[in-house]
Design a protein around this motif. Sequence first.
Motif, short mmCIF file in Angstrom:
data_model
loop_
_atom_site.label_atom_id
_atom_site.label_comp_id
_atom_site.label_asym_id
_atom_site.label_seq_id
_atom_site.Cartn_x
_atom_site.Cartn_y
_atom_site.Cartn_z
N ARG A 157 37.61 30.88 39.55
CA ARG A 157 38.88 29.99 39.49
C ARG A 157 39.98 30.41 39.85
NH1 ARG A 157 42.44 29.32 35.74
NH2 ARG A 157 41.37 30.78 34.33
N VAL A 158 40.45 31.54 39.39
CA VAL A 158 41.70 32.21 39.79
C VAL A 158 41.76 32.48 41.21
CG1 VAL A 158 43.36 34.01 39.34
CG2 VAL A 158 42.33 32.89 37.53
N LEU A 159 40.63 32.96 41.87
CA LEU A 159 40.52 33.31 43.18
C LEU A 159 40.77 32.15 44.09
CD1 LEU A 159 37.74 35.80 43.23
CD2 LEU A 159 39.93 36.36 44.26
N LEU A 160 40.19 31.03 43.51
CA LEU A 160 40.22 29.94 44.50
C LEU A 160 41.33 29.13 44.39
CD1 LEU A 160 36.48 28.50 44.18
CD2 LEU A 160 37.24 29.69 46.17
N CYS A 161 41.99 29.24 43.08
CA CYS A 161 43.22 28.17 43.03
C CYS A 161 44.52 29.03 42.87
CB CYS A 161 42.91 27.33 41.79
SG CYS A 161 41.39 26.60 41.72
N GLY A 162 44.40 30.35 42.49
CA GLY A 162 45.52 31.13 42.09
C GLY A 162 46.34 31.51 43.44
N GLY A 163 45.92 31.62 44.49
CA GLY A 163 46.63 32.24 45.77
C GLY A 163 47.08 33.69 45.51
N ASN A 164 46.20 34.46 45.37
CA ASN A 164 46.64 35.88 45.04
C ASN A 164 46.70 36.55 46.54
OD1 ASN A 164 46.22 36.31 41.99
ND2 ASN A 164 44.60 34.94 42.63
N HIS A 165 47.88 37.47 46.61
CA HIS A 165 48.02 38.40 47.74
C HIS A 165 47.02 39.54 47.67
CE1 HIS A 165 51.62 35.87 47.10
NE2 HIS A 165 51.82 35.88 48.45
N ILE A 166 46.79 40.12 46.28
CA ILE A 166 46.38 41.48 46.16
C ILE A 166 44.90 41.09 44.90
CG2 ILE A 166 46.43 43.86 45.32
CD1 ILE A 166 49.44 43.63 46.13
N VAL A 167 43.91 41.69 45.28
CA VAL A 167 42.83 41.67 44.11
C VAL A 167 42.45 43.06 44.02
CG1 VAL A 167 40.53 40.88 43.71
CG2 VAL A 167 42.12 39.47 44.61
N HIS A 168 42.41 43.57 42.82
CA HIS A 168 42.08 44.87 42.39
C HIS A 168 40.87 44.91 41.49
CE1 HIS A 168 43.03 49.26 42.06
NE2 HIS A 168 42.24 49.17 41.17
N TYR A 169 39.66 45.58 41.94
CA TYR A 169 38.51 45.48 40.98
C TYR A 169 38.13 46.67 40.64
CZ TYR A 169 33.53 44.70 39.91
OH TYR A 169 32.36 44.74 39.33
N CYS A 170 37.76 46.85 39.31
CA CYS A 170 37.12 48.27 38.69
C CYS A 170 36.04 47.80 38.44
CB CYS A 170 38.36 48.99 37.99
SG CYS A 170 39.90 48.59 38.32
N GLY A 171 34.67 48.42 38.60
CA GLY A 171 33.68 48.12 38.06
C GLY A 171 32.57 48.64 38.95
N HIS A 172 31.30 48.21 38.66
CA HIS A 172 30.03 48.26 39.40
C HIS A 172 29.84 47.24 40.46
CE1 HIS A 172 28.16 51.27 36.93
NE2 HIS A 172 28.40 50.65 35.80
N SER A 173 29.11 47.88 41.64
CA SER A 173 28.74 46.85 42.60
C SER A 173 27.24 47.10 43.06
CB SER A 173 29.59 47.20 43.89
OG SER A 173 31.02 46.94 43.45
N ASP A 174 26.87 46.25 43.73
CA ASP A 174 25.25 46.20 43.98
C ASP A 174 24.89 45.47 45.35
OD1 ASP A 174 22.67 47.22 43.81
OD2 ASP A 174 22.31 46.27 42.03
N PHE A 175 23.85 45.68 45.85
CA PHE A 175 23.30 44.89 46.91
C PHE A 175 22.54 43.71 46.11
CE2 PHE A 175 23.67 49.03 48.95
CZ PHE A 175 24.17 48.56 50.18
N ASP A 176 22.42 42.73 46.95
CA ASP A 176 21.43 41.68 46.49
C ASP A 176 20.31 41.47 47.11
OD1 ASP A 176 20.45 39.28 45.49
OD2 ASP A 176 22.26 38.04 46.23
N PRO A 177 19.25 41.92 46.74
CA PRO A 177 18.06 42.12 47.49
C PRO A 177 17.28 40.83 47.74
CG PRO A 177 17.43 42.63 45.38
CD PRO A 177 19.09 42.62 45.36
N THR A 178 17.64 39.62 46.82
CA THR A 178 17.28 38.33 46.97
C THR A 178 17.48 37.52 48.35
OG1 THR A 178 18.82 37.36 45.52
CG2 THR A 178 16.78 38.26 44.51
N GLY A 179 18.79 38.03 48.80
CA GLY A 179 19.20 37.04 50.01
C GLY A 179 18.80 37.81 51.11
N THR A 180 19.10 37.00 52.19
CA THR A 180 19.04 37.51 53.61
C THR A 180 19.84 38.41 54.07
OG1 THR A 180 19.85 35.52 54.43
CG2 THR A 180 17.58 35.43 54.21
N GLY A 181 19.33 39.36 54.85
CA GLY A 181 20.37 40.54 55.28
C GLY A 181 20.73 41.50 54.19
N ARG A 182 21.95 41.81 54.17
CA ARG A 182 22.38 43.09 53.14
C ARG A 182 23.56 42.41 52.59
NH1 ARG A 182 22.16 48.57 56.47
NH2 ARG A 182 23.06 47.35 57.97
N ARG A 183 23.55 41.35 51.85
CA ARG A 183 24.68 40.83 51.09
C ARG A 183 24.78 41.63 50.00
NH1 ARG A 183 23.64 36.67 48.28
NH2 ARG A 183 25.55 36.05 48.03
#
Length: 762
Positions: A548-574
């Motif tokens: 919601r904040v990403l779509l409506c907030g109009g942020n200039h900067i986004v900072h993320y701290c956490g885990h990330s992963d590949f999605d093996p269920t999608g096509t390609g390497r999302r």
Amino acid sequence: MSTAAARIADLLEDVPTASNPPGPHPAPAPDPAAEEPPRADGPVLVVTVVWGDLAQVPADLHVTGHYQSVAPAAAELALDAAISAGPRRTITEHTKLGWIGAQLGEVTYFPCKDGGPVRTAAVVGMGPMGTLTERRAHQMYASLLGEAVALGHVGTMATVLIGSGTGNLTVNQAARALVGGFAGILASAGPTQPTQPTPTVTQPTSAPAPRLTDVFVVEVDRLRAEQLHLALTRAAAKLPRLRIGPELREESGGRLFAPSAAVYALTALTGLARSEGAAAHDGSPGGTDPPDSPDPSDALHTVLAGFAPDIRREIREQLAHLAEVARTDLSLTVGRAMDDPEASGPGSGSVPVRMSVQSGIGGLRWAALTGRATVPERLVPVDMDLLRELVERLTEPTVEDAIELPDLLSRFVVPPDFQRLVTDDATVLLELDRDTASVPWEFLAGSRQAGGEQRDPLAIRTRLSRQLRTPYSRVMTEGLSDGPLRALVIGDPGDPEKGFQLPGARTEALAVATRLRDLGAKVTLFVGAANSTRQPGVDPARRLDVLRVLLCGGNHIVHYCGHSDFDPTGTGRRSGWVFADGLLTAQELALLERPPRIVVANACYTARLGGATGPGTPGTPGKPGAQPGAADQSPWGNPQAALVPSLADEFLRMGVGHYIGAAWRIPDDQGVSFAEEFYTHLLTGGAGGSGGSGGSEDAPPTVGDAVRAARKRLYEQRATGQRPPDTAPNGQRWSAWAAYQHYGDAADPFDRPDPSDRPGGS
């Protein structure tokens, strides 16, 4: 070379280049007109060489060349500025978005601002950088003229000598290509029919002559314009349908660069020396010119007039001696002047070095483009198994590997002539594919002599950024220029019941939010999953709320701290960011009208989603104790190495301008240090920071400067003196500076949306 016999043509670019090496029996220049008897009754095209600024030469159509994915520079940049109505330059933006195919000979048109000097502008594709040869340039020019003729309404066209701007072709080679390509199109037009009485029977007629009658080839430097006129005149001497204007035409905007001025001065000096020598042999008193002899040294009279007579006489004597010397120790290399430093970003001081590294069968395909030369594309044989091992050991390396292996990376992977480029302290942009992006290029140090002093890595000495070569076009978005600076900070959103809790990510998120607020940003903060220990006064990080904040907030900067992963269920390497309730990918952000300008992600690979088993702290892929996931499909055998390119690919596709991510786990305090230094430099020009150079009053800091300053801060925080024990935490601390990869244009300036919102501002 005898100085007295020196000629301008001898001092310029009539030499082979790397992409056009001399052969034992050089092939003659292509001459399509030779395939049929010359006909003078067909359409005639007049080519006039103009000394001036391309954008200021009146014409129906203005055209420059364009390499695939290469930002405009030199003449193309000047044309871009002339047609653009606002601060966002049209051709530059189209290049960043991947909207210009630039296949060889492909012409792309652009709208022009009302009332400007250019009515219609276009670029003709030159293909990938490093692939333009004289034969390919011949094809490009034929395609360009054929396109201009087919338009039907273009009577005059202004262009430049495409292909010679950065040394890929010599002036003579590019001139032959232009003449050959144009002549082929003119020959195919057929003869025009003479005027005859109206026939009583309908008779077939040949195709009408093209309306295009004049082509202006513009050169901003006077000496190169003279050389270009001579080269075109020679190449078109036997082509009746292609006529070269007998004289050089002058328009506004022409310049005389320092190398050309040096050649003119040297020519005048040698002429003066010959005159003095001849006068001395004739017995003229005082070594002066005979009264009735033309003085070739007019250009030097103003300068020499400032000297005392005795000194002036001594100068003339020395010049006379110089003319008598058969050979001289003088070594003069003359080339085209450097492009305007402004073309490579505020405060850069030099033209960026752009290197393309693509995976190929049996090795890596390299090409380079600098301010002075183009290094042609070539396949460099590389043992891919050894390269995979090198990537593995430089991804979250031990202290020993972080110290010893960067020099091997520079010698083993980088060709010798490219090593000379990376030792130059100029901005470096690496164009990579999804495979070569897995290599930790930030470790490049430049080659050194055995036993020589180790230099700081390239990413510490200068700005180094990456660009992904992708088959898609990016999203065109509206810029975020209104209102105060806004930032979204997300920390530790993973599910603690699945072992994804990261206390260090919480610490980083809170510290980043505090620093951004101190710098005048309006911050939205989410920390922890809904089922985790709550941070007092802070909302939990749920996917829906963040979206919601990403779509409506109009942020200039986004900072993320956490885990990330590949999605093996999608096509390609999302890929995406791990939340307790799922994976947040760019697919969920597809409807984002105004994506953030900058995304910073200190995100480590989980290797736990999509089929990985076993609780506990996620292992480090490729290291002892790692737990391979279903997404372990990296061609380099290390999904951690492929994580940041995959994430960058997703976010850049949706229109994010810059993605900065850590390629392996970073100690908590160093993650905070990097973020604080990066944002301090980005938003204040380095005031109060500990690394990098400060910004100037008239130029905003660039994103690349901020990344370099943050890397330098971590680099200087490494253990000094005696090496620490070779354990994983110390290995991470030693190499944390190299883990941060920057995808975007390092020379891109960051303008705050509201300057009055600076700390202490009104």
